[in-house]
Scaffold this active site. Structure first.
Site, PDB file in Angstrom:
ATOM      1  N   LYS A  90       0.844  -1.200   0.000  1.00  0.00           N
ATOM      2  CA  LYS A  90       0.000   0.000   0.000  1.00  0.00           C
ATOM      3  C   LYS A  90       0.878   1.249   0.000  1.00  0.00           C
ATOM      4  CE  LYS A  90      -3.856  -1.919   2.698  1.00  0.00           C
ATOM      5  NZ  LYS A  90      -4.951  -1.723   1.739  1.00  0.00           N
TER       6      LYS A  90
ATOM      7  N   ARG B 159     -10.171 -11.640   2.203  1.00  0.00           N
ATOM      8  CA  ARG B 159     -11.026 -12.690   1.655  1.00  0.00           C
ATOM      9  C   ARG B 159     -10.331 -14.044   1.708  1.00  0.00           C
ATOM     10  NH1 ARG B 159     -11.349  -9.401  -3.890  1.00  0.00           N
ATOM     11  NH2 ARG B 159     -11.037  -7.776  -2.342  1.00  0.00           N
TER      12      ARG B 159
HETATM   13  N1  BES Z   1      -7.968  -3.875   4.578  1.00  0.00           N
HETATM   14  C1  BES Z   1      -8.189  -3.475   3.243  1.00  0.00           C
HETATM   15  C2  BES Z   1      -9.513  -2.748   3.033  1.00  0.00           C
HETATM   16  C3  BES Z   1      -9.704  -1.435   3.756  1.00  0.00           C
HETATM   17  C4  BES Z   1      -9.627  -0.249   3.068  1.00  0.00           C
HETATM   18  C5  BES Z   1     -10.052  -1.397   5.089  1.00  0.00           C
HETATM   19  C6  BES Z   1      -9.851   0.951   3.716  1.00  0.00           C
HETATM   20  C7  BES Z   1     -10.276  -0.202   5.727  1.00  0.00           C
HETATM   21  C8  BES Z   1     -10.182   0.964   5.030  1.00  0.00           C
HETATM   22  C9  BES Z   1      -8.187  -4.702   2.338  1.00  0.00           C
HETATM   23  O1  BES Z   1      -7.395  -5.748   2.741  1.00  0.00           O
HETATM   24  C10 BES Z   1      -7.677  -4.256   1.017  1.00  0.00           C
HETATM   25  O2  BES Z   1      -6.541  -3.876   0.951  1.00  0.00           O
HETATM   26  N2  BES Z   1      -8.517  -4.311  -0.005  1.00  0.00           N
HETATM   27  C11 BES Z   1      -8.145  -3.922  -1.324  1.00  0.00           C
HETATM   28  C12 BES Z   1      -8.635  -4.970  -2.267  1.00  0.00           C
HETATM   29  C13 BES Z   1      -8.119  -4.811  -3.671  1.00  0.00           C
HETATM   30  C14 BES Z   1      -6.633  -5.059  -3.713  1.00  0.00           C
HETATM   31  C15 BES Z   1      -8.851  -5.797  -4.548  1.00  0.00           C
HETATM   32  C16 BES Z   1      -8.809  -2.579  -1.604  1.00  0.00           C
HETATM   33  O3  BES Z   1      -9.928  -2.364  -1.187  1.00  0.00           O
HETATM   34  O4  BES Z   1      -8.155  -1.745  -2.206  1.00  0.00           O
HETATM   35 MN    MN Z   2      -5.407  -5.539   2.073  1.00  0.00          MN
END
Ligand code: BES
Ligand code: MN
Ligand code: ZN
Length: 517
Positions: free
Chosen positions: A293, A367
């Site tokens: 990230k 997931r």
């Molecule tokens: N933990 C994150 C989602 C999240 C985003 C939680 C903002 C709280 C606040 C999750 O694991 C994630 O990174 N999701 C990705 C999925 C994508 C790579 C398909 C996302 O939402 O960007």
């Molecule tokens: Mn994630």
């Protein structure tokens, strides 16, 4: 916070402060369109304010302020009067609740939180809340106690100048022909729920160096011992032995050992079925892994275990409320880290169910751990499943910070859960799971991919989970936008919210068998 129900007249009660609700009884909503000829006059309509108490002394103490024209009557407007004439209370806090015709337990819960936050910041430790007669007494008591407890929580745990101001004692004043014992029971139950919600918020609030999977498991164990739940914790060896390839794929990149936490509530006299499974995402820190990230905002990913913490808190509440229904809580806890051991985009993992998963994005890790958590729950005999997870940024795009995303593979379980959210005063909105969306998770090399691309991201994630819930009635809650308050509100501090816990508890209670023939 100690809670007492009192039937005494508000004017006669000696307290640091009375709190009474002011509602606007003017006929038309200022925001509503009016097609009548008199419509224009309505634009300047004054609020018609009335304090929600049958006590004449309370009404007269508030009368001058309400008649002054200084108040708007909008929700959360606060006025604190000292030495109110005719009352034994030292102060009276008049708290506006908006339009009378729209006023519901949902609003009352928030007003109770706002009263707590307003008074505790003034150094006041105890007060008495006049339950508004507009809401049935038992519902009002629940809402006031739960809301007050939510308001009593602050997240600034590690500030050396932390004042830790808290309300210690709350008296709820109810009037009319009320069954005091029934109200005391309602208050005691609400107290368990509110305290469990704050227990969850404490877990979520901890930073990842102080809330590793191991520590989360220890906290679950300690809590379980206190309330009489069975709790088992498994480490990496068992996760691999169970062939939880999706969970392990995430955990393999981290030096911190993962933890599979299983809490069992099996009350004597509960029927064999149903067995409710509560499965939580417990990512104690989500860097994104190799698909790392951006630095901006990454610190927030300490709350990526909120779904898991919610299940631990819900199990606490269930163990103390003792509904006659079997419940199993499962938390898949791990960090998501980049390292020389970490899984990489393109890798294929075999989940416990046997399904093969192509890892497109290592940041879609929630997931993966839930896939094995859900399958394992079914293996343990769960007949109904609910999962909660801070799963996608996409759900925040879709629903903002107000509603949690709700998905269901079965209308009956949706209806039941929706009733529970209403009772609990939590906002959740159903999103679709049509077969067409299965396209999003097709893989060229494996059964499915873990990331469905840009559009409808919250749905792709839910479609992925559906592959593992299969035919078992299942609810998925995406709480990414609602588990953390970005700013403080009158009724709640900035920080963890404990969303979904109250709905989960109501949902579980709805399955409880009673002793009555
Ligand atoms: N933990 C994150 C989602 C999240 C985003 C939680 C903002 C709280 C606040 C999750 O694991 C994630 O990174 N999701 C990705 C999925 C994508 C790579 C398909 C996302 O939402 O960007
Ligand atoms: Mn994630
Ligand atoms: Zn995550």
């Amino acid at each position: 916070m100690k809670t007492t129900i009192s039937l005494s007249a508000p004017a006669q009660l000696e307290t640091e402060s009375l709190v009474a609700i002011v509602l606007d009884h003017s006929e038309k909503d200022h925001s509503e369109k009016d097609h009548s000829e008199k419509g224009d006059k309505n634009k300047d309509a004054k609020p018609h304010l009335r304090v929600e108490s049958n006590d004449a002394a309370v009404q007269s103490a508030a009368a001058e302020l309400l008649a002054s024209g200084e108040l708007t009557g909008k929700p959360f407007e606060i006025n604190l009067l000292h030495k109110p004439a005719g009352l034994k209370a030292k102060r009276i806090l008049l708290l506006s609740g908006g339009k009378a015709k729209k006023f519901a337990a949902y609003d009352l819960r928030r007003l109770a939180g706002a009263a707590v936050r307003a008074l505790k910041s003034r150094g006041i430790r105890s007060f008495a809340f006049v339950a508004p007669s507009a809401i049935p007494a038992d519902e009002a008591v629940r809402a006031i106690v739960e809301g007050a407890l939510v308001g009593n929580f602050d997240a600034d745990y590690y500030r050396s100048d932390r004042k830790d101001q808290k309300i210690d004692a709350l008296t709820i004043l109810t009037s009319g022909n009320t069954d005091k014992a029934a109200l005391e029971k309602a208050a005691a139950e609400a107290q368990i729920i509110g305290e469990s919600q704050n227990f969850t918020r404490d877990l979520v609030n901890e930073p990842s160096n102080r809330m590793t999977p191991t520590i989360l498991a220890e906290r679950a164990k300690k809590m379980s011992a206190e309330v009489g739940l069975k709790c088992e914790v498994y480490g990496a060896d068992k996760i691999k032995e169970l062939k939880m390839g999706a969970f392990w794929g995430v955990a393999q990149g981290s030096d911190e050992p993962p933890a599979l936490i299983i809490m069992r509530y099996e009350p004597a006299g509960a029927p064999e079925k149903p067995v409710l499974g509560l499965v939580g995402k417990g990512i104690t820190f989500d860097t994104g892994g190799i698909s790392i990230k951006p630095a901006d905002g990454m610190e927030k990913m300490k709350y990526d275990m909120a779904g898991g913490a919610t299940m631990i808190g819900a199990m606490r509440a269930i163990a103390l409320l003792k509904p006659k229904v079997k419940v199993i809580g499962i938390v898949c806890a791990t960090e998501n880290m980049p390292s020389g051991k970490a899984q990489k985009p393109g890798d294929v993992q075999i989940a416990m169910s046997g399904k093969s998963i192509e890892i497109i994005n290592t940041d879609a890790e929630g997931r993966l751990v839930l896939a094995d958590g859900l399958h394992y729950a079914k293996q343990l005999g769960c007949t109904h499943l609910v999962d909660a997870a801070t799963l996608t940024g996409a759900v925040v795009v879709a629903l903002g910070y107000t509603n949690a995303g709700l998905f269901a593979n079965d209308d009956a379980i949706y209806e039941r859960f929706n009733k529970a959210t209403g009772k609990a005063g939590e906002k959740m909105w159903r999103l679709p799971l049509d077969d067409e969306y299965k396209e999003n998770i097709k893989s060229g090399i494996a059964d499915i991919v873990n990331s469905g691309g840009r559009w409808g991201g919250a749905i792709s994630a839910a479609m992925f989970l559906k592959e593992f819930a299969e035919d078992t009635p299942w609810i998925h809650l995406d709480i990414a936008g609602t588990a953390w308050m970005e700013d403080q509100k009158p009724w709640i501090a900035k920080g963890p919210t404990g969303i979904a816990l109250r709905s989960l508890v109501e949902f579980v209670k709805s399955y409880a068998t009673t002793d009555k023939p």
